[in-house]
Design a protein around this motif. Structure first.
Motif, PDB file in Angstrom:
ATOM      1  N   CYS A 183     -14.125  21.333 -15.878  1.00  0.00           N
ATOM      2  CA  CYS A 183     -13.200  21.544 -14.755  1.00  0.00           C
ATOM      3  C   CYS A 183     -13.914  21.357 -13.415  1.00  0.00           C
ATOM      4  O   CYS A 183     -13.346  20.775 -12.482  1.00  0.00           O
ATOM      5  CB  CYS A 183     -12.584  22.941 -14.832  1.00  0.00           C
ATOM      6  SG  CYS A 183     -11.315  23.129 -16.093  1.00  0.00           S
ATOM      7  N   GLU A 184     -15.142  21.847 -13.327  1.00  0.00           N
ATOM      8  CA  GLU A 184     -15.908  21.660 -12.092  1.00  0.00           C
ATOM      9  C   GLU A 184     -16.175  20.183 -11.833  1.00  0.00           C
ATOM     10  O   GLU A 184     -16.116  19.721 -10.690  1.00  0.00           O
ATOM     11  CB  GLU A 184     -17.227  22.437 -12.174  1.00  0.00           C
ATOM     12  CG  GLU A 184     -17.027  23.952 -12.103  1.00  0.00           C
ATOM     13  CD  GLU A 184     -18.299  24.725 -12.390  1.00  0.00           C
ATOM     14  OE1 GLU A 184     -19.262  24.108 -12.912  1.00  0.00           O
ATOM     15  OE2 GLU A 184     -18.338  25.933 -12.103  1.00  0.00           O
ATOM     16  N   ALA A 185     -16.445  19.430 -12.914  1.00  0.00           N
ATOM     17  CA  ALA A 185     -16.676  17.987 -12.768  1.00  0.00           C
ATOM     18  C   ALA A 185     -15.397  17.272 -12.353  1.00  0.00           C
ATOM     19  O   ALA A 185     -15.417  16.379 -11.494  1.00  0.00           O
ATOM     20  CB  ALA A 185     -17.207  17.399 -14.085  1.00  0.00           C
ATOM     21  N   VAL A 186     -14.260  17.676 -12.946  1.00  0.00           N
ATOM     22  CA  VAL A 186     -12.976  17.084 -12.565  1.00  0.00           C
ATOM     23  C   VAL A 186     -12.664  17.407 -11.109  1.00  0.00           C
ATOM     24  O   VAL A 186     -12.219  16.540 -10.338  1.00  0.00           O
ATOM     25  CB  VAL A 186     -11.836  17.595 -13.480  1.00  0.00           C
ATOM     26  CG1 VAL A 186     -10.477  17.155 -12.958  1.00  0.00           C
ATOM     27  CG2 VAL A 186     -12.032  17.077 -14.907  1.00  0.00           C
ATOM     28  N   ALA A 187     -12.916  18.665 -10.705  1.00  0.00           N
ATOM     29  CA  ALA A 187     -12.656  19.059  -9.324  1.00  0.00           C
ATOM     30  C   ALA A 187     -13.502  18.228  -8.358  1.00  0.00           C
ATOM     31  O   ALA A 187     -13.006  17.727  -7.348  1.00  0.00           O
ATOM     32  CB  ALA A 187     -12.953  20.552  -9.144  1.00  0.00           C
ATOM     33  N   GLU A 188     -14.788  18.073  -8.688  1.00  0.00           N
ATOM     34  CA  GLU A 188     -15.671  17.280  -7.828  1.00  0.00           C
ATOM     35  C   GLU A 188     -15.210  15.823  -7.766  1.00  0.00           C
ATOM     36  O   GLU A 188     -15.261  15.180  -6.714  1.00  0.00           O
ATOM     37  CB  GLU A 188     -17.108  17.360  -8.353  1.00  0.00           C
ATOM     38  CG  GLU A 188     -18.145  16.774  -7.417  1.00  0.00           C
ATOM     39  CD  GLU A 188     -18.243  17.531  -6.103  1.00  0.00           C
ATOM     40  OE1 GLU A 188     -18.534  16.893  -5.071  1.00  0.00           O
ATOM     41  OE2 GLU A 188     -18.007  18.759  -6.093  1.00  0.00           O
ATOM     42  N   THR A 189     -14.744  15.311  -8.906  1.00  0.00           N
ATOM     43  CA  THR A 189     -14.229  13.940  -8.946  1.00  0.00           C
ATOM     44  C   THR A 189     -13.006  13.798  -8.058  1.00  0.00           C
ATOM     45  O   THR A 189     -12.848  12.807  -7.325  1.00  0.00           O
ATOM     46  CB  THR A 189     -13.857  13.545 -10.389  1.00  0.00           C
ATOM     47  OG1 THR A 189     -15.017  13.673 -11.223  1.00  0.00           O
ATOM     48  CG2 THR A 189     -13.357  12.111 -10.455  1.00  0.00           C
ATOM     49  N   MET A 190     -12.123  14.808  -8.088  1.00  0.00           N
ATOM     50  CA  MET A 190     -10.924  14.751  -7.262  1.00  0.00           C
ATOM     51  C   MET A 190     -11.260  14.874  -5.777  1.00  0.00           C
ATOM     52  O   MET A 190     -10.560  14.330  -4.931  1.00  0.00           O
ATOM     53  CB  MET A 190      -9.925  15.839  -7.684  1.00  0.00           C
ATOM     54  CG  MET A 190      -9.414  15.705  -9.119  1.00  0.00           C
ATOM     55  SD  MET A 190      -8.946  14.015  -9.577  1.00  0.00           S
ATOM     56  CE  MET A 190      -7.603  13.690  -8.456  1.00  0.00           C
ATOM     57  N   PHE A 191     -12.343  15.610  -5.457  1.00  0.00           N
ATOM     58  CA  PHE A 191     -12.786  15.640  -4.060  1.00  0.00           C
ATOM     59  C   PHE A 191     -13.114  14.224  -3.598  1.00  0.00           C
ATOM     60  O   PHE A 191     -12.709  13.781  -2.517  1.00  0.00           O
ATOM     61  CB  PHE A 191     -14.042  16.499  -3.897  1.00  0.00           C
ATOM     62  CG  PHE A 191     -13.863  17.942  -4.267  1.00  0.00           C
ATOM     63  CD1 PHE A 191     -12.607  18.509  -4.402  1.00  0.00           C
ATOM     64  CD2 PHE A 191     -14.973  18.749  -4.470  1.00  0.00           C
ATOM     65  CE1 PHE A 191     -12.456  19.848  -4.742  1.00  0.00           C
ATOM     66  CE2 PHE A 191     -14.832  20.089  -4.806  1.00  0.00           C
ATOM     67  CZ  PHE A 191     -13.570  20.630  -4.943  1.00  0.00           C
ATOM     68  N   LYS A 192     -13.890  13.508  -4.435  1.00  0.00           N
ATOM     69  CA  LYS A 192     -14.275  12.136  -4.096  1.00  0.00           C
ATOM     70  C   LYS A 192     -13.046  11.227  -4.057  1.00  0.00           C
ATOM     71  O   LYS A 192     -12.942  10.330  -3.219  1.00  0.00           O
ATOM     72  CB  LYS A 192     -15.289  11.606  -5.110  1.00  0.00           C
ATOM     73  CG  LYS A 192     -16.596  12.378  -5.137  1.00  0.00           C
ATOM     74  CD  LYS A 192     -17.317  12.325  -3.795  1.00  0.00           C
ATOM     75  CE  LYS A 192     -18.642  13.067  -3.848  1.00  0.00           C
ATOM     76  NZ  LYS A 192     -19.297  13.106  -2.511  1.00  0.00           N
ATOM     77  N   PHE A 193     -12.124  11.447  -4.986  1.00  0.00           N
ATOM     78  CA  PHE A 193     -10.882  10.675  -5.041  1.00  0.00           C
ATOM     79  C   PHE A 193     -10.132  10.847  -3.712  1.00  0.00           C
ATOM     80  O   PHE A 193      -9.636   9.869  -3.125  1.00  0.00           O
ATOM     81  CB  PHE A 193     -10.027  11.190  -6.206  1.00  0.00           C
ATOM     82  CG  PHE A 193      -8.891  10.282  -6.614  1.00  0.00           C
ATOM     83  CD1 PHE A 193      -8.161   9.570  -5.673  1.00  0.00           C
ATOM     84  CD2 PHE A 193      -8.534  10.155  -7.942  1.00  0.00           C
ATOM     85  CE1 PHE A 193      -7.110   8.747  -6.042  1.00  0.00           C
ATOM     86  CE2 PHE A 193      -7.496   9.328  -8.330  1.00  0.00           C
ATOM     87  CZ  PHE A 193      -6.781   8.625  -7.373  1.00  0.00           C
ATOM     88  N   THR A 194     -10.067  12.109  -3.245  1.00  0.00           N
ATOM     89  CA  THR A 194      -9.386  12.376  -1.978  1.00  0.00           C
ATOM     90  C   THR A 194     -10.064  11.642  -0.827  1.00  0.00           C
ATOM     91  O   THR A 194      -9.399  11.078   0.051  1.00  0.00           O
ATOM     92  CB  THR A 194      -9.378  13.891  -1.696  1.00  0.00           C
ATOM     93  OG1 THR A 194      -8.829  14.578  -2.816  1.00  0.00           O
ATOM     94  CG2 THR A 194      -8.552  14.202  -0.459  1.00  0.00           C
ATOM     95  N   ASN A 195     -11.405  11.640  -0.838  1.00  0.00           N
ATOM     96  CA  ASN A 195     -12.143  10.913   0.204  1.00  0.00           C
ATOM     97  C   ASN A 195     -11.805   9.429   0.202  1.00  0.00           C
ATOM     98  O   ASN A 195     -11.655   8.800   1.246  1.00  0.00           O
ATOM     99  CB  ASN A 195     -13.649  11.097   0.003  1.00  0.00           C
ATOM    100  CG  ASN A 195     -14.131  12.451   0.494  1.00  0.00           C
ATOM    101  OD1 ASN A 195     -13.538  13.027   1.390  1.00  0.00           O
ATOM    102  ND2 ASN A 195     -15.185  12.955  -0.110  1.00  0.00           N
TER     103      ASN A 195
END
Length: 426
Positions: A183-195
């Protein structure tokens, strides 16, 4: 944005994203004015480019809320800390953020900055927050299938599932660590996705403003300025009518508190990043007299669950879009919106442009036009500075209040504060 990564990114040459958004806004206004003066029918050609940005935002919502909320509850260990301090902090957070939501609703209903914008509802759009009985509202909170809820973009049901999932994950201890890590990896990925998505924002904003001005005229700009003014007035009222009385009730040393949080607040205002102010805020609160164990628990917890400025902004912005679309939300519909925002605003701490993502999710959940997101984005930076500063001030106060509530606040003397200030520690 409400939060940005704590570690600063390497400095790169070129125009910043904020500047690009303002350039896109200015070009959109000029193009829209030209279209309005020549042939308003041309405005429709700009709409697909703004809708593309909205589709990119909608892709982020479900995985972002699930991953960040689960990681926040189970991964950060908040659920495992079940003592008195944690319970008191959560109760305080919920009361204050609910008051912030209500103030936002009252302010936007009084000033009505969205009247006259004439934002189109779009094909097939309708307000889905129809009057419901208490049992329908209760049952709707719980999804029959989380996959169905994610496919429909039902934010409230996604949040409900994520909360239960995070609590259950925290209860199984180390066995759940791989899932927390995922979940932490998915969250970090979504942060980058948002960027990544935000790099398209200048085009989306420019197209949205060009369409809106071309379709409704330059009077729309007055509404946006009035929206910004309404937010600043509402935040000032919140600080004076909610935070100040709380400080007086708990006998917080106001003069010393202001001196201590002044620098973190200025950092938050100028960088639009609460996390950029976090290290300094932790340091000055400890110097003020809050024990380190309380600072290290309450302040980060507040960054997830006590975003006063952001929650006020969300309720204000959501109703602004409804007014802009010519939709009159009843008191019951606005209450349902407050309930939704009260939960969804807790799930995306640390996400760049978090408020815009949650706003888009809320609008979609209520069948309101997502074009409102791109319309607001043009002035979002101006609103972001004030709401981020309010987030930091609110969390600093919450930390002192919990310490006072626990009877563990040892107020620093003027001499100690002066000495710390001379050494650059406060």
């Amino acid at each position: 944005m409400d939060h940005s990564p704590a570690t600063p990114e390497p400095r790169r040459r070129g125009i910043s994203l904020t500047t690009q958004i303002f350039i896109g806004l200015a070009l959109g206004v000029v193009i829209g004015a030209i279209i309005d003066a020549t042939n308003p029918a041309w405005a429709v050609y700009f709409r697909p480019f703004s809708q593309l940005f909205l589709r990119l935002i909608k892709m982020i919502i479900a995985p972002l809320i699930f991953a960040t909320l689960v990681a926040g509850i189970a991964g950060a260990g908040h659920f495992k800390i079940v003592g008195r301090m944690g319970l008191r902090a959560i109760i305080y957070f919920e009361i204050v953020t609910t008051l912030a939501l209500v103030i936002g609703l009252v302010a936007v209903n009084i000033t009505r900055p969205g009247d006259g914008v004439n934002l189109p509802m779009g094909a097939g759009s309708e307000v889905t927050a129809k009057a419901q009985t208490w049992d329908q509202i209760l049952l709707h909170v719980f999804p029959e299938s989380v996959f169905d809820a994610m496919a429909r973009g039902d934010v409230l049901q996604i949040v409900t599932f994520s909360i239960f999932f995070g609590i259950a994950l925290g209860m199984i201890g180390e066995k759940g660590r791989p899932v927390i890590t995922w979940c932490e990896a998915v969250a970090e990925t979504m942060f980058k996705f948002t960027n990544i998505v935000m790099h398209y924002a200048p085009i989306g904003v420019g197209a949205a403003i060009a369409y809106t001005v071309g379709h409704g005229g330059l009077g729309v700009l007055y509404n946006l300025a009035w929206l910004v003014a309404t937010l600043y007035m509402a935040l000032a009222f919140f600080i004076l009518a909610v935070l100040l009385p709380i400080a007086l009730i708990f006998k917080v040393p106001i003069r010393k508190f202001i001196k201590a949080v002044k620098e973190p607040a200025i950092i938050a205002f100028s960088t639009t990043s609460s996390e950029a102010a976090l290290p300094r805020a932790m340091e000055v609160l400890e110097r003020l007299g809050v024990p380190r164990r309380i600072v290290s628990f309450v302040l980060p917890l507040g960054y997830s669950f006590n975003l006063d400025g952001t929650t006020l902004y969300l309720s204000l912005a959501a109703v602004f879009v409804a007014q802009a679309a010519g939709v009159e939300l009843t008191a019951g519909q606005q209450f349902t919106m407050v309930l939704t925002l009260m939960l969804t605003s807790k799930g995306v701490a640390g996400v760049p442009r978090a408020s815009l993502v949650i706003l888009a999710a809320t609008l979609a959940n209520f069948g309101l036009p997502l074009e409102g997101v791109t319309l607001i984005l043009g002035v979002d930076e101006l609103m972001d500075m004030a709401r981020t500063m309010t987030n930091v001030i609110g969390n600093c106060l919450a930390t002192v209040v919990v310490a006072k509530w626990e009877g563990e606040f040892v107020e620093a003397s003027d001499e100690e504060l002066a000495f710390a200030q001379a050494r650059g520690e406060i």
